[in-house]
Structure formats: structure tokens, C-alpha cells
Design an enzyme around this catalytic site. Sequence first.
Site, PDB file in Angstrom:
ATOM      1  N   CYS A 139       0.816  -1.228   0.000  1.00 46.08           N
ATOM      2  CA  CYS A 139       0.000   0.000   0.000  1.00 46.08           C
ATOM      3  C   CYS A 139       0.844   1.269   0.000  1.00 46.08           C
ATOM      4  CB  CYS A 139      -0.968  -0.014   1.172  1.00 46.08           C
ATOM      5  SG  CYS A 139      -2.126  -1.382   1.058  1.00 46.08           S
TER       6      CYS A 139
ATOM      7  N   HIS B 124      -3.531   7.029   1.872  1.00 41.70           N
ATOM      8  CA  HIS B 124      -3.891   5.704   1.365  1.00 41.70           C
ATOM      9  C   HIS B 124      -5.269   5.345   1.907  1.00 41.70           C
ATOM     10  CE1 HIS B 124      -3.921   1.571   0.360  1.00 41.70           C
ATOM     11  NE2 HIS B 124      -3.831   1.169   1.614  1.00 41.70           N
TER      12      HIS B 124
ATOM     13  N   ASN C 133      -9.943  -0.517  -1.034  1.00 42.34           N
ATOM     14  CA  ASN C 133      -8.488  -0.388  -0.977  1.00 42.34           C
ATOM     15  C   ASN C 133      -7.881  -0.983  -2.254  1.00 42.34           C
ATOM     16  OD1 ASN C 133      -5.761  -0.575  -0.458  1.00 42.34           O
ATOM     17  ND2 ASN C 133      -5.978  -1.484   1.579  1.00 42.34           N
TER      18      ASN C 133
END
Length: 325
Positions: free
Chosen positions: A112, A252, A282
Site C-alpha cells: 500500500c 492511502h 483499498n
Amino acid sequence: MKAMISATARYLPEKIITNADLEKIVDTNDEWIRTRTGISERRMVAPGQATADMGTRAVQKILDKTGISPDEIDIIILATITPDLPFPATAALIQNNLGAKNAWGFDLSGACTGFLYALEAGAKFVESGKYSKVIVIGADTMSAILNYEDRNTCILFGDGAGAVLLEPSEDDSGIIDAKLHIDGNGAQFLYMPAGGSLKPTSHETVANKEHYVIQDGQAVFKVAAKGMADVSLEILERNNFSGSDVKLFIPHQANKRIIDVSARRCGFTEEQVVLNIGKYGNTTGATIPIGIDESVENGRLVKGDLLLLAAFGAGYTWGSTLIRW
Ligand code: COA
């Protein structure tokens, strides 16, 4: 010399998977997913489509917008944990799709935080003076590595790609600073057990469902919330800025509650924080460049603005980047 982001683009697959769709395949519900994560829906690639295709489409949009020809691209850096193939690099497949015949490039695995790692690497190539057109992509096909029988993970992730073009800055704009971290103590809490050189694919690994994301959600949640908040504050402080100097915070997008912790610690108002997790979930390496591109498109980010990026992910990896737009 500073490197600046001179163009942005994103690609999201058309297919939408809503929370209601997931209710039909695992024991979950829309209310739980929305209140615990902030996610309402996510995208999924079409059959046969994967990371190279999404990444190529995002970069092609940059070429179309800017009029830059593929042979002007010097380097293609792709942040991904879901390459099309174990090798060669998916960056090579993207290079070939684009016809970027003068480019070299590589994939980078930072989960990520991958896009922030790739952005830092790309910026250094530009700052060296040797390269003037560096493409940085964050793209992930998370649907390829999700166990749709595991409600702890399959509700969280989606597919998507975002890309930026880095060029030398001719004024004050550009990447000011980046603070990046890696800590392998976190590897046990978020990982894919098999398919690498330690545990190659076998009938047994497939039968044991070891080719999927495994996550201890609570363990990750705690360190992610603290890690992202700490590093965001740290980069602001070491550059003598405070939360009120920042026009936009693009974190993020893993969990809205994790984002809220960082936003509170830095003193950001809702207007300062970009939130698109509701639409896409995500998308791992892609969340930040997607957020940047959307913010440029809808006028939330304009020249001269101070932009703060922050991420936390598997590794653990985490970091923050400060940009004068
Ligand atoms: N639907 C309904 N119930 C669910 C569920 C789902 N999809 N997933 C878990 N639950 C249940 C659990 O089984 C548990 O039930 P129990 O109390 O009967 O045991 C309950 O909900 C609470 O689970 P818990 O894991 O404590 O929830 P949580 O508030 O920690 O939220 C995550 C879970 C995964 C959303 C959260 O921990 C998280 O976001 N972690 C970080 C993930 C992340 O960011 N990863 C990417 C790297 S940055």
C-alpha cells in the site's frame, strides 16, 4: 533541481461489486462494511484483464492529455503486488503495450506504500538530471489474490490503477520531501503465504488456499493508524509546516477510521482530506494516484497548493510525501 508531477490519470474497471453483492457470497452486511471501513463498493477487472492492462490505460490517458509521444518516456516504474506474471516485470508489458521504445523500467513491491516508494525513486531519477520523463504507476488487481470465502479480507479491496508523469520543475513546485519506512516485523500480519520461492505453488498450497491475502486486521489497524499519523506529522514538522498550511491530504485508502486518526492528529478539517474509499475500496498501490488525479480533475488541487500524501501497508511499509503542487 526538483521533480514535479506534471500530469496525472487513473483507470478503474467498469464492473462494480457492491456490499450487497458481497452479502450474497459471505456472511457480511452493508451496514457492517460501511461503518467499520467506509467502503460501499469496489471495482473488479473483466476476465482476462489484469494489472498491465489497467496501468497501460492510465498511462495512455497521460500521453493523450499531454501530447507526449511514447518514445519520449525515459523510465516506467510500476508499484504493484499483483504483477501479471512472477516475471518478467509488468513494467515491461506496459512498455510494450505503449510502444515506449526508449524506456527502461521496473516493478517495485511496496504494497500500500508502493506508490510513495515509486514516487521517491522516480523523483531521484529526475533530480539526477539524467532523466526528464519518468512515469510512475500504482496498479493492483487485488481481486486476483482475494479469498472470496474470507469475509475479513474480501470486503476490503478493489482493483484499479493511477499514474503520474514526473518532469523537472521549472519553478517552486515539486516534491519537497519524503519520509519512508520498512519493518519486516509486520510481515506475519499481512501477507500471501505461498507462490514465492520459499513455498512454491503446489497442489497442497492451492488446496490450503495459500495464494490469497492473509491479514490480522486488528493488529494491522493499530499500527497503521499510529504509523500513518506519526509520519504525516513528522514530515510536516521537519519542513516547518503545520496542518493548516496543507491544502489537501491524500492518504492511502485502507479504512476510513485509519484515515480519521491521521486527520485528527494533523488537525485537518473534512475539506482538507480526500476520501474515495467508499467508491473503490483499498486498491493498494493505486489509491493515492487515483486520489491525486480525481483532485486535479475536480479542482480541489491547483498550482501552488501544499499536498500531503501518506500511506501504510504490508511489510510493514509506511511513509509520507510532501509536494508543492
Ligand atoms: N462482515 C461482518 N462481520 C465481520 C466481517 C464482515 N466482513 N469481518 C469481520 N467481522 C466480524 C468479526 O468476525 C468479529 O466478530 P466477533 O466479535 O463475533 O468475533 C467482529 O466483526 C469484529 O471484528 P474485528 O476484526 O474486531 O473488526 P474491526 O473493527 O477490527 O474491523 C477490519 C476489521 C479488517 C475492517 C479492520 O481491522 C481493519 O481495517 N484493519 C486494517 C486493515 C488494513 O488497513 N489493511 C490494509 C493494509 S493498510
